[in-house]
Enzyme design. Structure first.
Site, PDB file in Angstrom:
ATOM      1  N   ASP A 180       0.844  -1.190   0.000  1.00 22.64           N
ATOM      2  CA  ASP A 180       0.000   0.000   0.000  1.00 22.64           C
ATOM      3  C   ASP A 180       0.884   1.245   0.000  1.00 22.64           C
ATOM      4  O   ASP A 180       2.106   1.148  -0.073  1.00 22.64           O
ATOM      5  CB  ASP A 180      -0.934  -0.010   1.218  1.00 22.64           C
ATOM      6  CG  ASP A 180      -0.143   0.078   2.520  1.00 22.64           C
ATOM      7  OD1 ASP A 180       0.997  -0.406   2.544  1.00 22.64           O
ATOM      8  OD2 ASP A 180      -0.658   0.629   3.506  1.00 22.64           O
TER       9      ASP A 180
ATOM     10  N   ASP B 165       2.293 -17.601  -4.931  1.00 24.66           N
ATOM     11  CA  ASP B 165       2.978 -16.486  -5.598  1.00 24.66           C
ATOM     12  C   ASP B 165       1.990 -15.749  -6.494  1.00 24.66           C
ATOM     13  O   ASP B 165       2.043 -15.849  -7.714  1.00 24.66           O
ATOM     14  CB  ASP B 165       4.163 -17.044  -6.409  1.00 24.66           C
ATOM     15  CG  ASP B 165       5.021 -15.932  -6.982  1.00 24.66           C
ATOM     16  OD1 ASP B 165       4.765 -14.744  -6.682  1.00 24.66           O
ATOM     17  OD2 ASP B 165       5.950 -16.255  -7.745  1.00 24.66           O
TER      18      ASP B 165
ATOM     19  N   GLU C 131       3.123 -10.139   0.205  1.00 24.67           N
ATOM     20  CA  GLU C 131       3.300  -8.694   0.176  1.00 24.67           C
ATOM     21  C   GLU C 131       4.780  -8.349   0.406  1.00 24.67           C
ATOM     22  O   GLU C 131       5.530  -9.124   1.003  1.00 24.67           O
ATOM     23  CB  GLU C 131       2.431  -8.037   1.264  1.00 24.67           C
ATOM     24  CG  GLU C 131       2.412  -6.511   1.171  1.00 24.67           C
ATOM     25  CD  GLU C 131       1.244  -5.865   1.908  1.00 24.67           C
ATOM     26  OE1 GLU C 131       0.481  -6.592   2.554  1.00 24.67           O
ATOM     27  OE2 GLU C 131       1.115  -4.625   1.817  1.00 24.67           O
TER      28      GLU C 131
ATOM     29  N   HIS D  21       2.678  -8.788  -3.817  1.00 24.87           N
ATOM     30  CA  HIS D  21       1.520  -7.913  -3.639  1.00 24.87           C
ATOM     31  C   HIS D  21       2.019  -6.489  -3.437  1.00 24.87           C
ATOM     32  O   HIS D  21       2.612  -6.170  -2.401  1.00 24.87           O
ATOM     33  CB  HIS D  21       0.697  -8.373  -2.435  1.00 24.87           C
ATOM     34  CG  HIS D  21      -0.474  -7.483  -2.134  1.00 24.87           C
ATOM     35  ND1 HIS D  21      -1.670  -7.571  -2.817  1.00 24.87           N
ATOM     36  CD2 HIS D  21      -0.636  -6.467  -1.256  1.00 24.87           C
ATOM     37  CE1 HIS D  21      -2.512  -6.662  -2.353  1.00 24.87           C
ATOM     38  NE2 HIS D  21      -1.903  -5.971  -1.406  1.00 24.87           N
TER      39      HIS D  21
END
Ligand SMILES: *[C@@H]1O[C@H](CO)[C@@H](O)[C@H](O)[C@H]1NC(C)=O
Ligand SMILES: *[C@@H]1O[C@H](CO)[C@@H](O)[C@H](O)[C@H]1NC(C)=O
Ligand SMILES: *[C@@H]1O[C@H](CO)[C@@H](O)[C@H](O)[C@H]1NC(C)=O
Ligand SMILES: *[C@@H]1O[C@H](CO)[C@@H](O)[C@H](O)[C@H]1NC(C)=O
Ligand SMILES: *[C@@H]1O[C@H](CO)[C@@H](O)[C@H](O)[C@H]1NC(C)=O
Ligand SMILES: *[C@@H]1O[C@H](CO)[C@@H](O)[C@H](O)[C@H]1NC(C)=O
Ligand SMILES: *[C@@H]1O[C@H](CO)[C@@H](O)[C@H](O)[C@H]1NC(C)=O
Ligand SMILES: *[C@@H]1O[C@H](CO)[C@@H](O)[C@H](O)[C@H]1NC(C)=O
Ligand SMILES: *[C@@H]1O[C@H](CO)[C@@H](O)[C@H](O)[C@H]1NC(C)=O
Ligand SMILES: *[C@@H]1O[C@H](CO)[C@@H](O)[C@H](O)[C@H]1NC(C)=O
Ligand SMILES: *[C@@H]1O[C@H](CO)[C@@H](O)[C@H](O)[C@H]1NC(C)=O
Ligand SMILES: *[C@@H]1O[C@H](CO)[C@@H](O)[C@H](O)[C@H]1NC(C)=O
Ligand SMILES: [Ca+2]
Ligand SMILES: [Ca+2]
Length: 761
Positions: A347, A733, A742, A685
């Site tokens: 993020d 994955d 992540e 991620h």
């Protein structure tokens, strides 16, 4: 990152006559009921009313209907739309007048990922859209917004079909039965591989060089059941072979390992690349493609250039959100410039407690390298960063980018009191816990294109102490290089430390999650008090700080508590960082030998974990939580520090052997580090690297590491494919597997420290 940054529980919608479909099963059949209109208009509603002709639902859109949902066709059966899962929507549509319609799941907040334009023509055209919802929507519907036609138009839609991605054919790829560090081994280091075998009978192994010559052989040692993988294993020890070269393979039990090198410069590139990850996570600066490759060039993120709404003047959280986060209407009446720093993970939030430990590990890497070799290899010009010729060691430049952000998170002096638990409190000098978007953004998102409101969240004692510790370390490291910055950092650290003492129980609550960021909650800040006191003492020598650290319960705690064993220290348990620095950074503390002994004792606990007969992979883990790779690496830091402190090669070997785990010596032969090893992680991620969802964005750069096996993995791909997995094998994955794959700065910093250490071995 953190297990608290998980799936959304988002808004519900109220639509008359709506009915709820059962949740789809993996690879499920059809989500849209009666999408071919074989049963007339059942399951659909429209405005104005339409009719079914030749399997198409046709609507007469009046002239002058404004763009949007003034006219629409919508499903009346609601469905579960799972955040970060992958859906495909097909339909055929035409219009008597060519114009664009909008296709949405219209639930608030409007999901940006299914908000697609379909350009209609007079001939029926088959549309196909794949999307990954940014929001969790338990009661979603599908809507065609038909407004905006330039004239009265008849729109006909048919063959509407929407399915969740079918993962039913996915199978875990365990790789060859002989598991090695796919990067390789140091000539003078331990060389151990694991063979998965059912046979307790003696199994021979042979090592071949790239030319195909057998160059060593021996017998594997049967170990039995490896608890974490549920595999029966033997180990292969070829440590005595030390001839350097590339392309070695090991064979045993009919299996051939992936290739690996034996090299004294084995970790050289990874040392650089593990630090490069931080440059590419930077906020507030354009990423220079000439430094890291044009595919990674991007505009500066969050410098308040539209559509960005931050981070130059970021307000506190809006009251309607803080009521959810803190159960009371906390806010503040200032804005802060909180530019710079690193994006936390996949993020684009920035969290002080996680930023602090990450910057700290880089500073520890710097301090260690300066200690072991004055001509340290992390010096000016060593990294591909903009500051590579400013006279300051580049690892310090990188850490400073974060420190500058952390410092900006401090509540200004003499600011107005802020609400906490019903009282107005002077929070001047504390640090806001975090700054992030008020809603999740989709994958991928270029930081410069993030349109969400950025918000400061409530200050916490944990963040304040974290700032004090990291800034004190920064003051120490920069004293020699940038006296002005060092003085500023020290002043900030002192103010923060004093503010935490005034406000020792402003805890970060678990309720402040999912409003576009993770909670980073922490109920015990005595470890943060310990770490901050230690760093303040080591930097200033001040007696007050010495008294504080010696009276802190962690100072006399057993090593299990002090070093968070065997699970490993982390952003919420930081006492170990203080103890490692007390042991390694010169000071006048009186019981220094006892402090050194505590590190050695902690290392012995980890050696016992490694040598336990149920551990066939030499890893410093007994459990596999979210981000398990970092738990192993942080434990390696402890053992490696014991090696530094004692020169006892037992610790050196143990630490190096545990590093093999992240590079492929594990149950699924996975190198979790992109660009290193044959079976390396591809689809981390991250909003920066969501190539799997959108091939216009790049894959992660070399050196980026996925979080790793997670025995409680839960995210859309994991829920589909990892049911019943043995802990060490709970990894997929997949870009949407935030719980196993992540990237995060605190994991990257653990890798950077360990690889920086290994590179000098
Ligand atoms: C979904 O809708 C159903 C039926 O209207 C309702 O009972 C349920 O509470 C809703 N779920 C959520 C999470 O809003
Ligand atoms: C149409 O309705 C019948 C009876 O309710 C049902 O069996 C069938 O599955 C429906 N077909 C479609 C395409 O919805
Ligand atoms: C159309 O969209 C507006 C704004 O999003 C919303 O308030 C309204 O309820 C919608 N109308 C219908 C009929 O869905
Ligand atoms: C949806 O698309 C429309 C038209 O392109 C745009 O105006 C709107 O901002 C988009 N909404 C979201 C949430 O992305
Ligand atoms: C959409 O159409 C494509 C091409 O015909 C097909 O392969 C795919 O399975 C369809 N997907 C759905 C959800 O119907
Ligand atoms: C071990 O035995 C099981 C059950 O017979 C078999 O499925 C598996 O493939 C065997 N594994 C190896 C490595 O031989
Ligand atoms: C471990 O493996 C055995 C044999 O392959 C299997 O029967 C058992 O269910 C597995 N246990 C777990 C916890 O995966
Ligand atoms: C210190 O580092 C420099 C630069 O990498 C290297 O040339 C030198 O050999 C190192 N010295 C020692 C004692 O390791
Ligand atoms: C913030 O609130 C305090 C106390 O109410 C007030 O004195 C101060 O002027 C306010 N500051 C701003 C920038 O509004
Ligand atoms: C709030 O204050 C009450 C009463 O003093 C206390 O019992 C409670 O623990 C406090 N809550 C927090 C979150 O500090
Ligand atoms: C260490 O201390 C903790 C907390 O006091 C205690 O629960 C634990 O049993 C102790 N562990 C050992 C190995 O002594
Ligand atoms: C090195 O450490 C190991 C593990 O604690 C210990 O068994 C050994 O005696 C130590 N060796 C020396 C020379 O101190
Ligand atoms: Ca530099
Ligand atoms: Ca804590």
């Amino acid at each position: 990152m953190k297990s608290t940054k998980v799936a959304a529980a988002a808004a519900s919608i109220a639509i008359a006559a709506a009915q709820v479909s059962p949740p789809p099963i993996p690879g499920s059949p059809q989500i849209i009921q009666n999408g071919n209109f074989a049963n007339g208009t059942i399951g659909w509603q429209s405005s104005p009313a339409g009719s079914v002709k030749n399997g198409l639902y046709c609507i007469d859109v009046p002239a002058g209907s404004p763009p949007g949902n003034s006219s629409y066709l919508r499903t009346s059966y609601l469905f579960l739309e799972t955040k970060n899962d992958v859906y495909t929507l097909n339909f055929t549509a035409s219009s008597s007048v060519g114009y664009d319609i909008l296709v949405q799941t219209p639930d608030a907040p409007l999901d940006p990922n299914l908000n697609m334009t379909a350009a209609l023509t007079t001939s029926p055209y088959p549309f196909s859209m794949t999307f990954s919802p940014a929001n969790q929507a338990p009661n979603a519907s599908l809507e065609f917004d038909l407004g905006g036609s330039p004239a009265a138009a008849t729109v006909c839609i048919g063959d509407v079909s929407m399915k969740r991605i079918d993962r039913s054919s996915w199978r875990q790829d365990y790789g060859p039965a002989v598991k090695v560090n796919q990067l390789g081994y140091l000539p003078t280091g331990p060389k151990v591989a694991t063979l998965v075998t059912n046979s307790s009978a003696s199994t021979g192994w042979t090592l071949y060089n790239a030319a195909g010559d057998a160059c060593a052989s021996g017998q594997a040692q049967y170990r039995g059941l490896d608890a974490a993988s549920n595999q029966t294993v033997s180990t292969i020890d070829f440590s005595s072979f030390s001839t350097t070269g590339d392309g070695y393979i090991l064979t045993a039990g009919g299996s051939t390992s992936l290739p690996f090198s034996i090299s004294s410069t084995l970790y050289n590139d990874l040392r650089q690349d593990s630090l490069r990850f931080f440059y590419q996570q930077r906020s507030g600066i354009a990423i220079d493609g000439n430094l890291v490759g044009q595919q990674y060039a991007r505009a500066a993120g969050h410098v308040q250039v539209p559509p960005n709404k931050g981070d130059v003047a970021v307000p506190c959280q809006a009251v309607h959100d803080s009521l959810i986060a803190y159960l009371e209407p906390w806010t503040c009446n200032y804005t802060l410039d909180v530019t710079q720093g690193w994006y936390d993970a996949g993020d684009q939030g920035k969290y002080v407690v996680n930023g602090g430990i990450s910057a700290a590990q880089l500073l520890m890497e710097y301090e260690r390298s300066a200690r072991v070799n004055a001509t340290n290899k992390l010096g000016d010009g060593s990294l591909r960063i903009p500051e590579r010729n400013n006279g300051i060691p580049d690892i310090l430049d990188e850490a400073q980018w974060e420190l500058q952000f952390l410092i900006k998170m401090q509540v200004p002096a003499n600011s107005a009191p802020q609400l906490f638990n019903g009282s107005m409190i002077d929070m001047s000098g504390m640090a806001h816990l975090k700054v992030h978007d008020n809603q999740w953004t989709p994958l991928p998102t270029d930081p410069s294109q993030d349109p969400k409101r950025r918000e400061l969240h409530r200050p916490s004692t944990s963040a304040t102490l974290n700032l004090a510790a990291a800034a004190a370390m920064g003051a120490r490291a920069f004293a020699q290089w940038d006296a002005e910055f060092a003085a500023k950092a020290l002043a900030v650290a002192k103010t923060a430390y004093a503010a935490a003492q005034r406000n020792p129980t402003i805890l970060a609550p678990g309720t402040d999650w999912d409003l576009g960021g993770g909670a980073y909650s922490d109920d015990d800040v005595s470890d943060e008090f310990y770490w901050a006191a230690v760093e303040m003492y080591l930097t200033t020598g001040g007696k007050q700080y010495l008294d504080d650290l010696t009276s802190n319960p962690y100072h006399t705690a057993n090593v299990t508590t002090l070093f968070t064993l065997p699970s490993g220290f982390g952003w919420s348990s930081v006492a170990a960082l203080g103890q490692l620095d007390l042991a390694t950074v010169p000071s006048n503390i009186s019981n220094h030998s006892a402090i050194v002994q505590s590190v050695v004792d902690a290392a012995d606990v980890l050696l016992a974990v490694q040598q336990n007969s149920s551990n066939g992979y030499g890893v410093f883990l007994t459990e596999y939580p979210w981000g398990s790779n970092s738990n192993n690496l942080n434990n390696i830091q402890i053992v490696a520090t014991a090696a530094d402190l004692t020169n006892n090669s037992t610790y050196r070997s143990a630490a190096l052997e545990a590093l093999d785990y992240v590079l492929g010596r594990n149950a699924i032969s996975q190198s979790y580090i992109r660009g290193y090893g044959t079976k390396d992680t591809q689809n981390v991620h991250s909003r920066l690297y969501a190539h799997e969802l959108d091939n216009r964005v790049p894959q992660a750069p070399p050196g980026a590491m996925g979080g790793g096996a997670n025995q409680a993995a839960s995210d859309p791909p994991a829920d589909d494919v990892l049911q019943g997995c043995a802990p060490m094998t709970c990894y997929v994955d997949d870009v949407n597997s935030y719980s196993t794959n992540e990237v995060a700065i605190n994991w990257g910093s653990a890798l950077a420290w360990v690889v920086g250490w290994a590179d000098g071995q």
